[in-house]
Design a protein around this motif. Sequence first.
Motif, mmCIF file in Angstrom:
data_model
loop_
_atom_site.group_PDB
_atom_site.id
_atom_site.type_symbol
_atom_site.label_atom_id
_atom_site.label_comp_id
_atom_site.label_asym_id
_atom_site.label_seq_id
_atom_site.Cartn_x
_atom_site.Cartn_y
_atom_site.Cartn_z
ATOM 1 N N ARG A 19 0.850 -1.185 0.000
ATOM 2 C CA ARG A 19 0.000 0.000 0.000
ATOM 3 C C ARG A 19 0.884 1.233 0.000
ATOM 4 O O ARG A 19 1.693 1.440 0.898
ATOM 5 C CB ARG A 19 -0.938 0.023 1.202
ATOM 6 N N LEU A 20 0.696 2.045 -1.008
ATOM 7 C CA LEU A 20 1.406 3.311 -1.106
ATOM 8 C C LEU A 20 0.547 4.423 -0.521
ATOM 9 O O LEU A 20 -0.673 4.394 -0.627
ATOM 10 C CB LEU A 20 1.730 3.636 -2.562
ATOM 11 N N SER A 21 1.229 5.389 0.091
ATOM 12 C CA SER A 21 0.544 6.560 0.644
ATOM 13 C C SER A 21 1.139 7.825 0.055
ATOM 14 O O SER A 21 2.333 7.880 -0.236
ATOM 15 C CB SER A 21 0.685 6.597 2.173
ATOM 16 N N CYS A 22 0.323 8.840 -0.065
ATOM 17 C CA CYS A 22 0.771 10.135 -0.563
ATOM 18 C C CYS A 22 0.095 11.218 0.263
ATOM 19 O O CYS A 22 -1.137 11.343 0.240
ATOM 20 C CB CYS A 22 0.410 10.295 -2.033
ATOM 21 N N VAL A 23 0.905 11.983 0.979
ATOM 22 C CA VAL A 23 0.380 13.071 1.799
ATOM 23 C C VAL A 23 0.561 14.379 1.052
ATOM 24 O O VAL A 23 1.674 14.703 0.611
ATOM 25 C CB VAL A 23 1.092 13.127 3.158
ATOM 26 N N ALA A 24 -0.528 15.112 0.920
ATOM 27 C CA ALA A 24 -0.503 16.403 0.233
ATOM 28 C C ALA A 24 -0.519 17.534 1.247
ATOM 29 O O ALA A 24 -1.224 17.476 2.256
ATOM 30 C CB ALA A 24 -1.700 16.516 -0.700
ATOM 31 N N SER A 25 0.265 18.577 0.958
ATOM 32 C CA SER A 25 0.254 19.777 1.808
ATOM 33 C C SER A 25 0.371 21.007 0.926
ATOM 34 O O SER A 25 0.646 20.910 -0.271
ATOM 35 C CB SER A 25 1.398 19.720 2.820
#
Length: 126
Positions: A19-25
């Motif tokens: 599972r890949l995660s991508c946090v946006a800011s």
Amino acid sequence: QVQLVESGGGSVQAGGSLRLSCVASGYTGSTNIMAWFRQAPGKERGGVASGQIGDDSLYYADSVVGRFTISKDNAKNTVYLQMNSLKPEDTAMYYCAAGRTPYGGPSLAVRHYNYWGQGTQVTVSS
């Protein structure tokens, strides 16, 4: 500006899952879609899965239908890519991207994305 940070890559055997995660800011108000792309050595970057931020519209590349699932947690500004039944041909650098389409729906076209993460490597061995 939007900053994207991916995590979750690694090495697995064929048939495994990641599972890949991508946090946006940053200011995400200029974007209405997010996606996962991948690029293997010597190949062009191609779209894997895309989702519209405002609703549940999703779009997948034919090669991953039934195996990969894109999802999002708006409260955490995070997009996920669940990858099951991985194959050696899924080996690539995976990138998270944010962008905008004029029609508001998801897209797997690179030209619709102007924010990119640094990438996370996925290696699937046979």
